[in-house]
Every structure is written in C-alpha cells, then in structure tokens.
Write an enzyme that holds these catalytic residues in place. Sequence first.
Site, mmCIF file in Angstrom:
data_model
loop_
_atom_site.group_PDB
_atom_site.id
_atom_site.type_symbol
_atom_site.label_atom_id
_atom_site.label_comp_id
_atom_site.label_asym_id
_atom_site.label_seq_id
_atom_site.Cartn_x
_atom_site.Cartn_y
_atom_site.Cartn_z
ATOM 1 N N GLN A 258 0.835 -1.205 0.000
ATOM 2 C CA GLN A 258 0.000 0.000 0.000
ATOM 3 C C GLN A 258 0.869 1.255 0.000
ATOM 4 O O GLN A 258 0.618 2.212 -0.729
ATOM 5 C CB GLN A 258 -0.872 0.001 1.261
ATOM 6 C CG GLN A 258 -2.345 0.238 1.110
ATOM 7 C CD GLN A 258 -2.955 -0.106 -0.220
ATOM 8 O OE1 GLN A 258 -3.467 0.778 -0.876
ATOM 9 N NE2 GLN A 258 -2.912 -1.355 -0.655
ATOM 10 N N HIS A 261 2.327 2.974 -3.248
ATOM 11 C CA HIS A 261 1.471 3.650 -4.234
ATOM 12 C C HIS A 261 1.720 5.149 -4.273
ATOM 13 O O HIS A 261 1.723 5.764 -5.338
ATOM 14 C CB HIS A 261 -0.011 3.432 -3.905
ATOM 15 C CG HIS A 261 -0.601 2.233 -4.550
ATOM 16 N ND1 HIS A 261 -0.666 2.092 -5.911
ATOM 17 C CD2 HIS A 261 -1.174 1.114 -4.037
ATOM 18 C CE1 HIS A 261 -1.253 0.925 -6.204
ATOM 19 N NE2 HIS A 261 -1.555 0.319 -5.088
ATOM 20 N N GLU A 326 -10.310 0.876 3.276
ATOM 21 C CA GLU A 326 -10.505 0.441 1.897
ATOM 22 C C GLU A 326 -10.206 -1.063 1.777
ATOM 23 O O GLU A 326 -10.977 -1.818 1.217
ATOM 24 C CB GLU A 326 -9.562 1.243 0.997
ATOM 25 C CG GLU A 326 -9.662 0.929 -0.474
ATOM 26 C CD GLU A 326 -8.556 1.617 -1.279
ATOM 27 O OE1 GLU A 326 -7.580 2.117 -0.650
ATOM 28 O OE2 GLU A 326 -8.647 1.640 -2.510
ATOM 29 N N HIS A 327 -9.032 -1.480 2.319
ATOM 30 C CA HIS A 327 -8.619 -2.887 2.277
ATOM 31 C C HIS A 327 -8.407 -3.395 3.701
ATOM 32 O O HIS A 327 -7.783 -2.706 4.507
ATOM 33 C CB HIS A 327 -7.281 -3.045 1.540
ATOM 34 C CG HIS A 327 -7.261 -2.461 0.162
ATOM 35 N ND1 HIS A 327 -6.604 -1.285 -0.134
ATOM 36 C CD2 HIS A 327 -7.805 -2.896 -1.000
ATOM 37 C CE1 HIS A 327 -6.741 -1.034 -1.428
ATOM 38 N NE2 HIS A 327 -7.463 -1.974 -1.983
ATOM 39 N N ASP A 360 -5.897 -6.777 -6.303
ATOM 40 C CA ASP A 360 -5.643 -5.664 -7.223
ATOM 41 C C ASP A 360 -5.672 -6.110 -8.670
ATOM 42 O O ASP A 360 -5.867 -5.290 -9.569
ATOM 43 C CB ASP A 360 -4.267 -5.048 -6.950
ATOM 44 C CG ASP A 360 -4.289 -4.136 -5.739
ATOM 45 O OD1 ASP A 360 -5.391 -3.685 -5.358
ATOM 46 O OD2 ASP A 360 -3.209 -3.873 -5.179
ATOM 47 N N HIS A 419 -53.472 16.832 -7.668
ATOM 48 C CA HIS A 419 -53.170 15.434 -7.365
ATOM 49 C C HIS A 419 -54.461 14.707 -6.970
ATOM 50 O O HIS A 419 -54.775 13.626 -7.483
ATOM 51 C CB HIS A 419 -52.169 15.325 -6.205
ATOM 52 C CG HIS A 419 -50.756 15.621 -6.570
ATOM 53 N ND1 HIS A 419 -50.325 16.870 -6.968
ATOM 54 C CD2 HIS A 419 -49.643 14.836 -6.596
ATOM 55 C CE1 HIS A 419 -49.017 16.826 -7.213
ATOM 56 N NE2 HIS A 419 -48.580 15.598 -6.995
#
Lengths: 431, 431
Positions: A258, A261, A326-327, A360, A419
């Site tokens: 991670q 990145h 996220e993960h 991934d 209506h």
Amino acid sequence: MIRLDATSADFADRFADLVDARRESATDVAQGVATIIGRVRTEGEEALIELTRRLDRFDPVETGWAIDPADCEAAYNALEPGLRTALDLAASRIRAYHERQRPTDTDYRDEAGVRLGARWRPVDAAGLYVPGGRAAYPSSLLMNAIPARVAGVERLAMVTPTPDGQVNHLVLAAAHVAGITEIWRVGGAQAIAALAHGAGPIAPVDVVTGPGNAWVAEAKRQLYGVVGIDMVAGPSEIVVVADARNDPQWIAADLLSQAEHDTVTQSILFTDDAGFADAVTSAVEEQLGTLATGAVARTAWDANGAVIVVPSLAQAMPLVDRLAPEHLQLAVDEPQDLFDQVRHAGSVFLGRHTPEAIGDYVAGPNHVLPTGRRARFASGLSVLDFMKRTSFLGLDETALAELGPATVALAEAEGLPAHARSVALRLRLNR
Amino acid sequence: MIRLDATSADFADRFADLVDARRESATDVAQGVATIIGRVRTEGEEALIELTRRLDRFDPVETGWAIDPADCEAAYNALEPGLRTALDLAASRIRAYHERQRPTDTDYRDEAGVRLGARWRPVDAAGLYVPGGRAAYPSSLLMNAIPARVAGVERLAMVTPTPDGQVNHLVLAAAHVAGITEIWRVGGAQAIAALAHGAGPIAPVDVVTGPGNAWVAEAKRQLYGVVGIDMVAGPSEIVVVADARNDPQWIAADLLSQAEHDTVTQSILFTDDAGFADAVTSAVEEQLGTLATGAVARTAWDANGAVIVVPSLAQAMPLVDRLAPEHLQLAVDEPQDLFDQVRHAGSVFLGRHTPEAIGDYVAGPNHVLPTGRRARFASGLSVLDFMKRTSFLGLDETALAELGPATVALAEAEGLPAHARSVALRLRLNR
C-alpha cells in the site's frame, strides 16, 4: 510510523487522532476546473485543442484525436507472453465475478391487485478516464471497463492523455483485452468536460468513471448530476489484522504494497503480540532498503504508518470499523469469526494466503474501492454503477378504488388539489 | 405551453430545444453555503444557535433542540381518522415494496478454489432532512425514512426547520408513523452540516437524504464524500403518453398534478390524435380556473408545458427516452408494448387507471426519483442508498499458487514491486 498500545492510558485519544487524520490534498483547483469546464462547454473542440497543445505538448490536429483500435491489438500482440496471459486471466476472472452482480428485475401483483416492480437497464454510454504517466495502470482500465460491459453498456468511450504524443503500450494492450474501440487522446479536466457535455468528436456519455489527478477528480465532482460518476477517491489504505503465527516478512510486504502507491497512503497493522509487532517493524525497515519504490514507501510509512498492539484480535475489530478501511486483511488461520464482526470495509482478504495484491489484479472483485472512511456508506465500483432502475406500477379500476381514497386524503392534506383531482375524477367522486 | 407536430419540418430542432431547456435555478449559493458549513464545523453548536435565531426567528436554547417523540404521537392521535388510516396504509405499502429491494449476499468458491463474495450491511446512521413550510410533505418523510428502516439502519436522525418555533403537525404525525424518535429543530445548510460533521447535540451520520431548497441541495453537494447523499433533485416533470380513448379531463388533471408543485415543473403530453390534443388543452384551461393551486400551475404550464402530436404512440417512445422523464404515464389499454420500448424513466405508470398521484403516496414505489434527464443514469431512492457492499476473497496455498504468478507479472509491469513481493514471498519465489 506510530506505535500504539490499546491498553495504554492515552490510547483512546491517540487512536481518535489516527481516525480523524486527513490525508487528502487540500489543493484548491475548483476555480481552474470550473474555467476549463466552461470553456469546453462553450468553445467545444477549440478549447480541447488549445488545452491539449499547452498541457500535453502535442498537436491533436496533426495526430488526430482517435487512437486506432489496430494499435491496441498490436500492443497486445507485442506483449511478453506471460503478461498477455496474465491480462487475459485477470479479464476473465473480473468478468466472472461481476456477472454475478447483474441485478434481477421484479414484476409482481400484490393482494390489492396492483402490478408492481422494478426494471434495470444499462446506461447508453459510459466514459472511462485512464491516466497517463506513472499512474497508468492497465489493471484499473480492466476494473472500470469490464463492469460497464457486463452491465450491457453499448458505447464505452475511453479518454487518456498522451503527453508529448506518447501512448502507453500497456494501457493500449489492456484496452484491447477489454474490447474498447473508442479511444481519445485527451486528458485532465477537459477530458471529463468533453465526456459530460460532448465536444469535438466526442459525443456525450451518461456516466464517467476512472481514476485521475486532483483536476480530474474535481471535474467529476463538479459535473456530478450532469453525468453519473463513481465515488471520488482519496489516498489508498490497508489495515492488516495478524497474529504472531504469520511470517513477519509477508506482513511487512503487505503493508509496503500500500505504502508504495503514493506518499499519502496509509498502512496499519493490528496484532495481539508485541514481539510480532517488533518483528514486522524490523522487516519493513529491511525491505524498504531493497525496494525500487522505497523512497515513496518510506515517506508514506513514516508519515502515516501505524502498528497497534491489542489484547486480542477480536478487540481490534471495533477499531477497524472506526477506520472503515478500503482494504482489510485478516491474516489468521480461521478468519471467519473476525470477518463476522466487520461492518465497514471496502474489501476483505481472508486468511494468511490472501495478500491484498491478489485483489488488485486477478481475483475478480473490483479494486476501485471507497477510501478515507467512505466504506461507512459507499461500495466498490460494480455493475450497478453502469445501470439504473425504473420502478413501475399498474392499477385497474378495482385497485384504484381500493387505493384512491387514501391518495385523495393525503393529497388534500398536503395542499395539492390537482393530485387529488386526478384520482377523484377516475373514481367519479365530486371534487 | 408549446404545441409541436412530429411531422412538421422544424420538429427536430424544436424538440431538441425542449430536451435541452434548463429549468434548474442558476442561483449561486455555493459561497454562502461554504461559509455556513465552515462555521458549523469550527464553531459547532454556537453557529447553529446564531443561524437558527437569525433565520428561523426562535431561540433553540429556550425551546431545546429536540422535538419530543410524545409530541409526534400526540400529533398522530389528533389526526382526522381518514388521514390516519391513509398514512398507515401508505407506510405499510411503502414498506412492503421496499422490502423486496433488500440485496442478497453472495459467498461461493470458484473452480480455482478461491472463496469469493459480497456482503451488504446498512450504514450505522442516516440523516433525514424534512423541509418546513409549504414543501413539508409527510409523504416525502415516509419515502425517505422507510427505506432506511428496511435497510436496517439503527439510528435515524431527522432535522427540520421550525420557523418562528412552529412545528408542522402533519410532519410530526408522519414521523410517528415512520418510528422516528430523534428529531432536531434545525434547517437549512446548517442542518446538513451538523448531520455530516456533528454539532451540538447532533452526532454525525453516514448518509443524508431528503428534499430541500437550493441551500440544502448545495450543502448536500458540497458534503458529498464526507457523507453519502441521495441524488440532487431538480424541478419535477411528467410525460403522459395517451391515445384518444382517454377522458381529456383525466389527462388534464394528470398534467396539472405536476404543474401545481412549482412554477418550474414540466408537463408534456404525447398523443397520436390532434383532436384529443385540443380537448386536453381545453380541459387544462378549464381546470386551471377552479384549482386552488391554479396560479402556480398556470405559470408552470404556460412556461414549460408541451403538447406533442405524433403519427403513432410507438413513435413517441424514442422521444420519451431523450427526455428521460422522472414520471411517465402510459395511458392506453395495453401499455406493455410501449413500456418494453422505454429505456430511460424514473417511474412508469401503466394504463388509464394509474394516475401518477397514486405513486406519490400509497402505491409503494419511492417517489424520490431522478429529475432533469438524470433517469439516463440515476435511479429512485431505495434501500440500497442506505446500505453498502463489502467484497471479499480468500485463497489457500493451492489457489495462490494458481493466481500468484499472473499477479506478480502484472505488478511488475505496473512498477509496483512490493505488490509483487507480497505474493512472491508466499510462493517462495526469489524476488
């Protein structure tokens, strides 16, 4: 990197700081993006030409806007065979996983005789942004394009910057694998504006997805409502929950996968063993020295990394939920009990032999996932992002006689007499 | 009102103008809203107090922020019995329809031995905005609250302005029916900011839905990403496709039921009979004179209404798709063939005895629907807006041996060596 102990007196405060820490860039590009969108909308192709000449340093009038699908096929054929097989495997597994996401229509008649239901249809056209340069990941292209295809979207338009006119051959090869035939050499906020409003040769689309820099993200945010978009993505993050029976080197590599990145990514380890925490920390230091992406990973790990020792792994899970990562890797022999406790996470990786990197690329589930605690309310990219639901109902005279009077009463109470009248006339009531 | 004939020479241009016409307010409240959000975030309750005193003209310190659930129960008990029954019927039918929207989890093992799946969970907390004043519709409260309840959301926090301290008893009664017990007297952008960030007695939520004015809509847009939101709504619209066998008075009332909402709403009739078009136009004029909401409806009809004569109703359907209307009525004996042609619509009302108003209240499907051509890519509010999906995967050593090498190849091609290493270490490859 910070190290925390869940039994220490200041843990609650320090963990709260970790949860609240903001890693998203505060760069304010809103005004610049608004200007670009306005220009593309009013000037059309002229604006695209001027911006592309200036920002991407090539002349699209000379090269043409379109990338030829034959170039994509050639790029695919030129790949090293192992890579070609890998891309094909990834595409086929991603397709198989997403095919199970196709929603089911409903159409039924209830006890009042009312026909009710909902029908899903794909959008007509989807636009896919693919970044150029370092962040040009062929895997992301597959993760965005394949769900759109599975949804049944007829037109898929890809835009990608080609700085100095240079294309990324790996991206072209992935476009071939995904079956994309409409590809435009344009990037940045101007590409998103062209997809949303149409400009030059690019016809407007209904949904725009795909990763990009701050300008691309802001353009998507500003055009949300003109088109559908995927969730605005922030820096990536991983939480690993691991007991002492893991190889510290494996877990260190997971944390670094991670961190490599981007300098703003975050990697967090929860473990119930202080000695194991030490061993992983040492392994991270060791691996940082031998990693080609070591400089980026070092900055991310130093600034945002965390190692948290908890009395038991079960006690880590409410903390994980507050991070809504996220993960989430659950690196234990029997992950099911821990997994059952998870409420908020983008994607969960079960067991010691499921490193996040598998997800991934080739496992099948989408790697476009909610970041920055958005897993509290958001989901990963899916087939549903490229479809929409139309509800429907049908009444005959009998059913209308049953439901009509309540409708008239509510419409009148809300001060909406037309209506009420539209129902009353059909019921032959005097109103 | 404009009248168009699909066979006339200028039809394509004039219809394109109709499709492209923008009815959404261009009022720019972005800066004002950003200021309010910033104040609520930094000053918390103090900002809420000052804004409420100034904008809603009462002192929340004196009245307290909370509305007592006992007041809601009392408001419900004080309702005229017919109205009480109508609210109960609406709630029960809305609940029944939305219960079918609950998504199904998946959990399976594929031929490579990989465990794969997706798990849906509700958000922890949802915030519901309920406008005060003329647009305070109890039906909207039910349409927002019930899907959240069906999703399993544990905490539902409602905010509603009480100008001059006055509550709307019909809204309180609807809150009782929906089982809402947390209700705060605060409105406007400050209420949305309080729900997103937390302020004073209001704890933050994960998703904010519900209609509101331009300030509320802009606050939701700016806070999208901090929380989940429902689609930003524009002016309402209806398209009615009707043959000459309808009662012109019925169809006129259907068109006016949209027009009476607001001066920017749009009502469009497609018919295959010019004489029927005349008859409906006359009936609209006639009814406008007797309608309590006639002034609003007159403005909307004159400015945005359209009557379009087509050679056949089937030929209307591609035109309807270009409008992608929020509401679509198919007022014919056998609507299925026309319905099968529809790609883009928020909700479809089948047959002569299904006026749109039935769907606003008691039929069951949600009346929060995409407006302004957003049905091209967006869906009505549903249980899914209050849930999120976590994907998961699990590999054992054998499965990793099968998928690992492709992952290593792709990670290396993308320049992510720690990704490759996290897999290679487990495969005992030298990398």
